[in-house]
Design a protein around this motif. Sequence first.
Motif, mmCIF file in Angstrom:
data_model
loop_
_atom_site.group_PDB
_atom_site.id
_atom_site.type_symbol
_atom_site.label_atom_id
_atom_site.label_comp_id
_atom_site.label_asym_id
_atom_site.label_seq_id
_atom_site.Cartn_x
_atom_site.Cartn_y
_atom_site.Cartn_z
ATOM 1 N N ALA A 70 9.912 10.350 24.032
ATOM 2 C CA ALA A 70 11.262 11.050 24.288
ATOM 3 C C ALA A 70 11.647 12.372 22.617
ATOM 4 O O ALA A 70 12.015 12.656 23.434
ATOM 5 C CB ALA A 70 12.342 10.700 25.101
ATOM 6 N N LYS A 71 11.172 11.557 21.696
ATOM 7 C CA LYS A 71 12.349 12.456 20.487
ATOM 8 C C LYS A 71 11.230 12.866 19.703
ATOM 9 O O LYS A 71 11.685 13.356 19.383
ATOM 10 C CB LYS A 71 13.450 11.417 20.301
ATOM 11 C CG LYS A 71 14.362 10.980 21.590
ATOM 12 C CD LYS A 71 15.704 10.082 20.865
ATOM 13 C CE LYS A 71 16.999 10.109 22.275
ATOM 14 N NZ LYS A 71 17.545 11.213 22.367
ATOM 15 N N TRP A 72 10.527 12.484 20.002
ATOM 16 C CA TRP A 72 9.614 12.415 17.946
ATOM 17 C C TRP A 72 8.695 13.372 18.756
ATOM 18 O O TRP A 72 8.091 14.550 19.621
ATOM 19 C CB TRP A 72 8.367 11.214 17.897
ATOM 20 C CG TRP A 72 7.326 12.133 16.980
ATOM 21 C CD1 TRP A 72 5.859 12.367 17.080
ATOM 22 C CD2 TRP A 72 7.794 11.468 15.209
ATOM 23 N NE1 TRP A 72 5.052 12.675 15.531
ATOM 24 C CE2 TRP A 72 6.641 12.586 15.250
ATOM 25 C CE3 TRP A 72 8.940 11.957 14.970
ATOM 26 C CZ2 TRP A 72 6.596 12.183 13.797
ATOM 27 C CZ3 TRP A 72 8.851 11.765 13.754
ATOM 28 C CH2 TRP A 72 7.074 12.066 12.836
ATOM 29 N N GLN A 73 8.866 14.651 17.695
ATOM 30 C CA GLN A 73 8.212 16.173 17.007
ATOM 31 C C GLN A 73 8.666 15.964 15.778
ATOM 32 O O GLN A 73 9.108 15.397 15.493
ATOM 33 C CB GLN A 73 8.796 17.164 17.660
ATOM 34 C CG GLN A 73 9.459 17.211 19.605
ATOM 35 C CD GLN A 73 8.241 17.437 19.950
ATOM 36 O OE1 GLN A 73 6.751 17.736 19.400
ATOM 37 N NE2 GLN A 73 8.260 16.877 21.190
ATOM 38 N N PRO A 74 7.389 16.690 15.098
ATOM 39 C CA PRO A 74 7.142 16.968 13.738
ATOM 40 C C PRO A 74 8.286 17.269 12.732
ATOM 41 O O PRO A 74 8.763 16.486 11.983
ATOM 42 C CB PRO A 74 6.014 17.753 13.367
ATOM 43 C CG PRO A 74 5.292 18.245 14.237
ATOM 44 C CD PRO A 74 6.685 17.420 16.191
ATOM 45 N N GLU A 75 9.309 18.356 13.026
ATOM 46 C CA GLU A 75 10.417 18.591 13.160
ATOM 47 C C GLU A 75 11.826 16.930 12.784
ATOM 48 O O GLU A 75 12.043 17.942 12.044
ATOM 49 C CB GLU A 75 11.117 19.536 13.892
ATOM 50 C CG GLU A 75 11.199 19.473 15.134
ATOM 51 C CD GLU A 75 9.992 20.091 15.976
ATOM 52 O OE1 GLU A 75 10.989 20.383 17.008
ATOM 53 O OE2 GLU A 75 9.448 19.630 15.427
ATOM 54 N N VAL A 76 11.836 16.271 13.761
ATOM 55 C CA VAL A 76 12.427 14.817 13.515
ATOM 56 C C VAL A 76 12.189 14.188 12.408
ATOM 57 O O VAL A 76 13.013 14.240 11.573
ATOM 58 C CB VAL A 76 11.590 13.586 14.947
ATOM 59 C CG1 VAL A 76 12.713 12.844 14.647
ATOM 60 C CG2 VAL A 76 12.074 14.670 16.094
ATOM 61 N N GLN A 109 3.745 6.870 18.768
ATOM 62 C CA GLN A 109 4.188 5.487 17.437
ATOM 63 C C GLN A 109 3.458 5.534 16.609
ATOM 64 O O GLN A 109 4.546 5.550 15.388
ATOM 65 C CB GLN A 109 4.097 4.383 18.162
ATOM 66 C CG GLN A 109 5.196 3.981 19.941
ATOM 67 C CD GLN A 109 5.394 2.496 20.382
ATOM 68 O OE1 GLN A 109 4.901 1.682 19.168
ATOM 69 N NE2 GLN A 109 5.235 2.281 21.648
ATOM 70 N N GLN A 110 2.004 5.396 16.178
ATOM 71 C CA GLN A 110 2.192 6.082 14.841
ATOM 72 C C GLN A 110 1.879 6.858 13.693
ATOM 73 O O GLN A 110 2.452 7.059 12.916
ATOM 74 C CB GLN A 110 -0.062 4.915 14.732
ATOM 75 C CG GLN A 110 -0.023 3.886 15.665
ATOM 76 C CD GLN A 110 -1.843 3.263 15.741
ATOM 77 O OE1 GLN A 110 -2.513 3.661 14.646
ATOM 78 N NE2 GLN A 110 -2.156 2.700 16.621
ATOM 79 N N GLU A 111 1.964 7.675 14.565
ATOM 80 C CA GLU A 111 2.108 9.348 13.636
ATOM 81 C C GLU A 111 3.686 9.086 13.169
ATOM 82 O O GLU A 111 3.933 9.577 12.200
ATOM 83 C CB GLU A 111 1.936 9.877 15.098
ATOM 84 C CG GLU A 111 2.486 11.486 14.654
ATOM 85 C CD GLU A 111 2.213 13.269 15.603
ATOM 86 O OE1 GLU A 111 2.584 14.292 15.341
ATOM 87 O OE2 GLU A 111 1.364 12.437 16.665
ATOM 88 N N ALA A 112 4.724 8.878 15.014
ATOM 89 C CA ALA A 112 5.798 8.518 13.672
ATOM 90 C C ALA A 112 5.845 7.910 12.916
ATOM 91 O O ALA A 112 6.831 8.049 11.682
ATOM 92 C CB ALA A 112 6.938 8.709 15.218
ATOM 93 N N PHE A 113 5.477 6.676 12.970
ATOM 94 C CA PHE A 113 5.593 5.705 11.743
ATOM 95 C C PHE A 113 5.308 6.334 10.596
ATOM 96 O O PHE A 113 5.940 6.169 8.973
ATOM 97 C CB PHE A 113 4.985 4.031 12.483
ATOM 98 C CG PHE A 113 5.106 2.991 11.601
ATOM 99 C CD1 PHE A 113 6.522 2.451 10.923
ATOM 100 C CD2 PHE A 113 3.715 2.825 10.791
ATOM 101 C CE1 PHE A 113 5.685 1.691 9.765
ATOM 102 C CE2 PHE A 113 3.645 1.111 9.796
ATOM 103 C CZ PHE A 113 4.645 0.905 9.377
#
Length: 283
Positions: A70-76, A109-113
Amino acid sequence: MQLIDTHVHLNFDSFQPDLEQVAQNWREAGVVRLIHSCVEPEEFTAIQSIADRFPEISFAVGLHPLDVEAKWQPEVARHILNLAQSDTRVVAIGEMGLDFFKAENQQQQQEAFWAQLEIAHQLNLPVIIHCRDAAETMTHLVQQFWAERGAVAGVMHCWSGTPEETQWFLDLGFYISFSGIVTFKNATAVHESAKRVPSDRLLIETDCPFLSPVPKRGERRNQPAYVRFVAERVAHLRQVSLEELAAQTTENAARLFSLSLPVGVAAPDALDGSLVETSSSNP
Protein backbone atom coordinates in the motif's frame (compact mmCIF):
# COMPACT_ATOMS: atom_id res chain seq x y z
CA MET A 1 20.06 -5.79 37.21
CA GLN A 2 19.29 -3.98 33.95
CA LEU A 3 17.17 -5.12 31.01
CA ILE A 4 16.68 -3.68 27.53
CA ASP A 5 13.49 -4.30 25.57
CA THR A 6 14.76 -4.13 22.00
CA HIS A 7 11.37 -3.97 20.25
CA VAL A 8 8.25 -2.10 21.35
CA HIS A 9 5.28 -0.36 19.73
CA LEU A 10 4.08 2.09 22.38
CA ASN A 11 2.37 4.39 19.87
CA PHE A 12 -0.53 1.95 19.52
CA ASP A 13 -3.86 3.21 20.81
CA SER A 14 -4.07 0.62 23.60
CA PHE A 15 -1.23 2.36 25.45
CA GLN A 16 -2.55 5.90 25.32
CA PRO A 17 -4.82 5.86 28.41
CA ASP A 18 -2.13 4.68 30.85
CA LEU A 19 1.31 5.06 29.28
CA GLU A 20 2.72 6.75 32.39
CA GLN A 21 1.78 3.70 34.46
CA VAL A 22 3.19 1.37 31.82
CA ALA A 23 6.46 3.31 32.08
CA GLN A 24 6.43 3.01 35.85
CA ASN A 25 5.96 -0.73 35.45
CA TRP A 26 8.93 -1.13 33.11
CA ARG A 27 11.14 0.95 35.40
CA GLU A 28 10.17 -1.17 38.40
CA ALA A 29 11.00 -4.28 36.38
CA GLY A 30 14.52 -3.00 35.66
CA VAL A 31 14.02 -2.04 32.02
CA VAL A 32 16.45 0.84 31.49
CA ARG A 33 16.39 1.22 27.70
CA LEU A 34 13.79 0.53 25.00
CA ILE A 35 13.96 0.50 21.21
CA HIS A 36 10.73 1.75 19.66
CA SER A 37 10.23 0.17 16.26
CA CYS A 38 8.43 1.81 13.34
CA VAL A 39 6.17 0.12 10.79
CA GLU A 40 5.75 3.12 8.48
CA PRO A 41 7.35 6.59 8.29
CA GLU A 42 4.04 8.27 9.12
CA GLU A 43 4.49 7.00 12.70
CA PHE A 44 7.71 8.96 13.15
CA THR A 45 6.26 12.10 14.75
CA ALA A 46 4.21 10.09 17.26
CA ILE A 47 7.24 7.99 18.18
CA GLN A 48 9.32 11.13 18.66
CA SER A 49 6.67 12.50 21.01
CA ILE A 50 6.78 9.35 23.13
CA ALA A 51 10.58 9.51 23.29
CA ASP A 52 10.28 13.15 24.38
CA ARG A 53 8.29 11.94 27.39
CA PHE A 54 10.51 8.96 28.23
CA PRO A 55 14.23 9.60 27.68
CA GLU A 56 15.13 5.91 27.97
CA ILE A 57 13.51 5.35 24.56
CA SER A 58 15.50 5.31 21.33
CA PHE A 59 13.81 4.48 18.06
CA ALA A 60 13.96 3.34 14.45
CA VAL A 61 12.34 4.41 11.20
CA GLY A 62 11.37 2.12 8.35
CA LEU A 63 8.62 0.38 6.39
CA HIS A 64 7.22 -2.99 7.48
CA PRO A 65 6.91 -5.56 4.67
CA LEU A 66 3.16 -5.90 5.19
CA ASP A 67 2.80 -2.17 4.51
CA VAL A 68 4.87 -2.29 1.32
CA GLU A 69 1.99 -3.05 -1.05
CA ALA A 70 0.00 0.00 0.00
CA LYS A 71 2.78 2.44 0.78
CA TRP A 72 5.99 1.62 -1.10
CA GLN A 73 7.24 4.09 -3.70
CA PRO A 74 10.88 4.99 -4.45
CA GLU A 75 10.41 8.36 -2.76
CA VAL A 76 9.57 6.55 0.50
CA ALA A 77 13.23 5.54 0.73
CA ARG A 78 14.29 9.18 0.53
CA HIS A 79 11.75 10.04 3.22
CA ILE A 80 13.10 7.32 5.53
CA LEU A 81 16.65 8.54 4.91
CA ASN A 82 15.73 12.13 5.72
CA LEU A 83 13.87 11.15 8.88
CA ALA A 84 16.76 8.96 10.07
CA GLN A 85 19.10 11.90 9.67
CA SER A 86 16.75 14.32 11.42
CA ASP A 87 16.99 12.97 14.98
CA THR A 88 20.01 11.62 16.86
CA ARG A 89 17.73 9.24 18.78
CA VAL A 90 17.28 7.15 15.62
CA VAL A 91 19.46 4.10 16.23
CA ALA A 92 18.25 1.72 13.51
CA ILE A 93 16.37 1.33 10.25
CA GLY A 94 13.22 -0.75 10.55
CA GLU A 95 11.31 -2.63 11.08
CA MET A 96 11.80 -3.89 7.57
CA GLY A 97 12.07 -7.26 5.92
CA LEU A 98 10.08 -9.93 4.11
CA ASP A 99 6.77 -11.54 5.00
CA PHE A 100 5.62 -14.18 2.53
CA PHE A 101 3.03 -15.65 4.92
CA LYS A 102 0.42 -12.92 4.52
CA ALA A 103 1.37 -11.28 1.24
CA GLU A 104 2.23 -12.31 -2.30
CA ASN A 105 4.04 -9.16 -3.49
CA GLN A 106 7.42 -10.82 -3.07
CA GLN A 107 9.32 -8.81 -5.66
CA GLN A 108 8.02 -5.49 -4.32
CA GLN A 109 8.95 -6.48 -0.76
CA GLN A 110 12.45 -7.35 -1.89
CA GLU A 111 12.81 -3.97 -3.59
CA ALA A 112 11.77 -2.11 -0.43
CA PHE A 113 14.01 -4.31 1.71
CA TRP A 114 17.04 -3.67 -0.51
CA ALA A 115 16.42 0.09 -0.50
CA GLN A 116 16.31 0.16 3.29
CA LEU A 117 19.49 -1.92 3.51
CA GLU A 118 21.12 0.77 1.39
CA ILE A 119 19.96 3.49 3.79
CA ALA A 120 21.32 1.57 6.77
CA HIS A 121 24.63 1.02 4.98
CA GLN A 122 24.87 4.71 4.06
CA LEU A 123 24.17 5.86 7.62
CA ASN A 124 26.09 3.04 9.33
CA LEU A 125 22.99 2.04 11.29
CA PRO A 126 21.80 -1.48 12.13
CA VAL A 127 18.60 -2.91 10.70
CA ILE A 128 15.63 -4.40 12.55
CA ILE A 129 14.41 -7.29 10.41
CA HIS A 130 10.99 -8.91 10.27
CA CYS A 131 11.14 -12.29 8.52
CA ARG A 132 8.24 -14.70 8.17
CA ASP A 133 8.19 -17.65 5.78
CA ALA A 134 10.99 -15.97 3.83
CA ALA A 135 14.25 -17.05 5.46
CA GLU A 136 15.80 -18.64 2.37
CA THR A 137 15.00 -15.69 0.09
CA MET A 138 16.20 -13.23 2.70
CA THR A 139 19.46 -15.09 3.22
CA HIS A 140 20.23 -14.98 -0.49
CA LEU A 141 19.25 -11.31 -0.74
CA VAL A 142 21.44 -10.30 2.19
CA GLN A 143 24.35 -12.30 0.80
CA GLN A 144 23.92 -10.48 -2.51
CA PHE A 145 23.82 -7.11 -0.76
CA TRP A 146 26.93 -7.95 1.24
CA ALA A 147 28.75 -8.86 -1.99
CA GLU A 148 27.64 -5.78 -3.95
CA ARG A 149 27.40 -3.07 -1.28
CA GLY A 150 28.98 -4.30 1.96
CA ALA A 151 27.91 -5.60 5.33
CA VAL A 152 25.14 -4.17 7.50
CA ALA A 153 24.65 -5.05 11.16
CA GLY A 154 21.23 -5.93 12.49
CA VAL A 155 18.85 -8.12 14.41
CA MET A 156 16.33 -10.77 13.42
CA HIS A 157 13.51 -9.57 15.64
CA CYS A 158 10.79 -11.70 17.28
CA TRP A 159 12.61 -14.72 15.95
CA SER A 160 10.59 -17.89 15.37
CA GLY A 161 12.69 -19.69 12.79
CA THR A 162 14.19 -23.15 12.92
CA PRO A 163 17.66 -23.81 14.35
CA GLU A 164 18.95 -24.25 10.78
CA GLU A 165 17.56 -20.87 9.74
CA THR A 166 18.94 -19.34 12.91
CA GLN A 167 22.40 -20.46 11.89
CA TRP A 168 21.99 -18.90 8.45
CA PHE A 169 21.55 -15.47 9.99
CA LEU A 170 24.20 -16.00 12.63
CA ASP A 171 26.60 -16.76 9.78
CA LEU A 172 25.67 -13.40 8.27
CA GLY A 173 26.60 -11.67 11.52
CA PHE A 174 23.10 -10.85 12.74
CA TYR A 175 21.88 -10.78 16.31
CA ILE A 176 18.84 -12.91 17.18
CA SER A 177 16.08 -11.50 19.39
CA PHE A 178 13.54 -13.63 21.23
CA SER A 179 10.06 -12.48 22.24
CA GLY A 180 7.25 -13.97 24.30
CA ILE A 181 7.06 -16.81 21.77
CA VAL A 182 10.03 -18.40 23.53
CA THR A 183 7.89 -18.84 26.65
CA PHE A 184 5.23 -20.86 24.81
CA LYS A 185 5.18 -24.55 25.66
CA ASN A 186 4.93 -25.84 22.10
CA ALA A 187 7.53 -23.50 20.53
CA THR A 188 10.14 -26.24 20.47
CA ALA A 189 12.05 -24.94 17.43
CA VAL A 190 12.33 -21.53 19.08
CA HIS A 191 13.55 -23.15 22.29
CA GLU A 192 16.29 -24.95 20.37
CA SER A 193 17.27 -21.74 18.58
CA ALA A 194 17.49 -19.91 21.92
CA LYS A 195 19.97 -22.52 23.12
CA ARG A 196 22.06 -22.24 19.96
CA VAL A 197 22.64 -18.48 19.67
CA PRO A 198 26.09 -17.43 20.94
CA SER A 199 25.87 -15.34 24.09
CA ASP A 200 27.26 -12.24 22.37
CA ARG A 201 24.53 -12.31 19.70
CA LEU A 202 21.49 -12.74 21.91
CA LEU A 203 18.76 -10.12 22.46
CA ILE A 204 15.32 -10.06 24.13
CA GLU A 205 12.15 -8.11 23.38
CA THR A 206 8.42 -7.96 23.96
CA ASP A 207 7.16 -6.77 20.55
CA CYS A 208 4.42 -5.24 22.69
CA PRO A 209 1.48 -4.87 22.54
CA PHE A 210 1.61 -8.30 20.90
CA LEU A 211 2.68 -11.77 22.13
CA SER A 212 2.21 -11.56 25.89
CA PRO A 213 4.56 -14.11 27.45
CA VAL A 214 3.77 -16.87 29.92
CA PRO A 215 2.60 -16.27 32.67
CA LYS A 216 0.77 -13.22 31.25
CA ARG A 217 -0.77 -14.97 28.24
CA GLY A 218 -4.25 -14.09 29.46
CA GLU A 219 -3.53 -10.38 29.03
CA ARG A 220 -4.40 -9.22 25.54
CA ARG A 221 -1.91 -6.37 25.74
CA ASN A 222 1.76 -7.06 26.30
CA GLN A 223 3.98 -4.37 27.88
CA PRO A 224 7.73 -3.72 28.23
CA ALA A 225 7.89 -4.81 31.89
CA TYR A 226 7.14 -8.34 30.71
CA VAL A 227 10.47 -8.61 28.91
CA ARG A 228 11.69 -9.98 32.23
CA PHE A 229 9.61 -13.12 31.68
CA VAL A 230 11.30 -13.56 28.30
CA ALA A 231 14.68 -13.18 29.99
CA GLU A 232 13.77 -15.72 32.65
CA ARG A 233 12.71 -18.31 30.07
CA VAL A 234 15.79 -17.83 27.87
CA ALA A 235 18.02 -18.06 30.94
CA HIS A 236 16.33 -21.32 31.93
CA LEU A 237 16.76 -22.77 28.45
CA ARG A 238 20.44 -21.82 28.39
CA GLN A 239 20.99 -22.98 31.99
CA VAL A 240 22.39 -19.65 33.16
CA SER A 241 21.23 -17.29 35.87
CA LEU A 242 18.77 -14.50 35.14
CA GLU A 243 21.40 -11.98 36.19
CA GLU A 244 23.91 -13.37 33.70
CA LEU A 245 21.36 -13.42 30.90
CA ALA A 246 20.25 -9.87 31.69
CA ALA A 247 23.79 -8.55 31.79
CA GLN A 248 24.73 -10.21 28.49
CA THR A 249 21.64 -9.16 26.54
CA THR A 250 21.89 -5.62 27.89
CA GLU A 251 25.53 -5.43 26.82
CA ASN A 252 24.62 -6.81 23.40
CA ALA A 253 21.79 -4.32 22.86
CA ALA A 254 23.96 -1.42 23.95
CA ARG A 255 26.63 -2.52 21.48
CA LEU A 256 24.33 -3.05 18.51
CA PHE A 257 22.32 0.14 18.96
CA SER A 258 25.13 2.32 20.40
CA LEU A 259 23.24 2.96 23.63
CA SER A 260 24.59 4.44 26.83
CA LEU A 261 23.54 2.75 30.05
CA PRO A 262 22.56 4.34 33.38
CA VAL A 263 24.64 3.61 36.44
CA GLY A 264 23.26 2.28 39.71
CA VAL A 265 19.83 1.17 38.52
CA ALA A 266 18.49 -1.76 40.50
CA ALA A 267 15.57 -4.04 39.74
CA PRO A 268 13.42 -6.01 42.18
CA ASP A 269 14.31 -9.63 42.88
CA ALA A 270 11.17 -10.89 41.18
CA LEU A 271 8.49 -9.64 38.88
CA ASP A 272 5.17 -10.86 40.22
CA GLY A 273 1.62 -9.74 40.74
CA SER A 274 2.81 -6.53 42.41
CA LEU A 275 2.73 -4.71 39.09
CA VAL A 276 -0.14 -2.28 38.84
CA GLU A 277 -2.77 -3.77 36.57
CA THR A 278 -3.25 -1.65 33.47
CA SER A 279 -5.51 -1.64 30.47
CA SER A 280 -5.51 -4.83 28.41
CA SER A 281 -7.54 -3.75 25.42
CA ASN A 282 -6.47 -4.90 21.99
CA PRO A 283 -4.62 -2.46 19.73
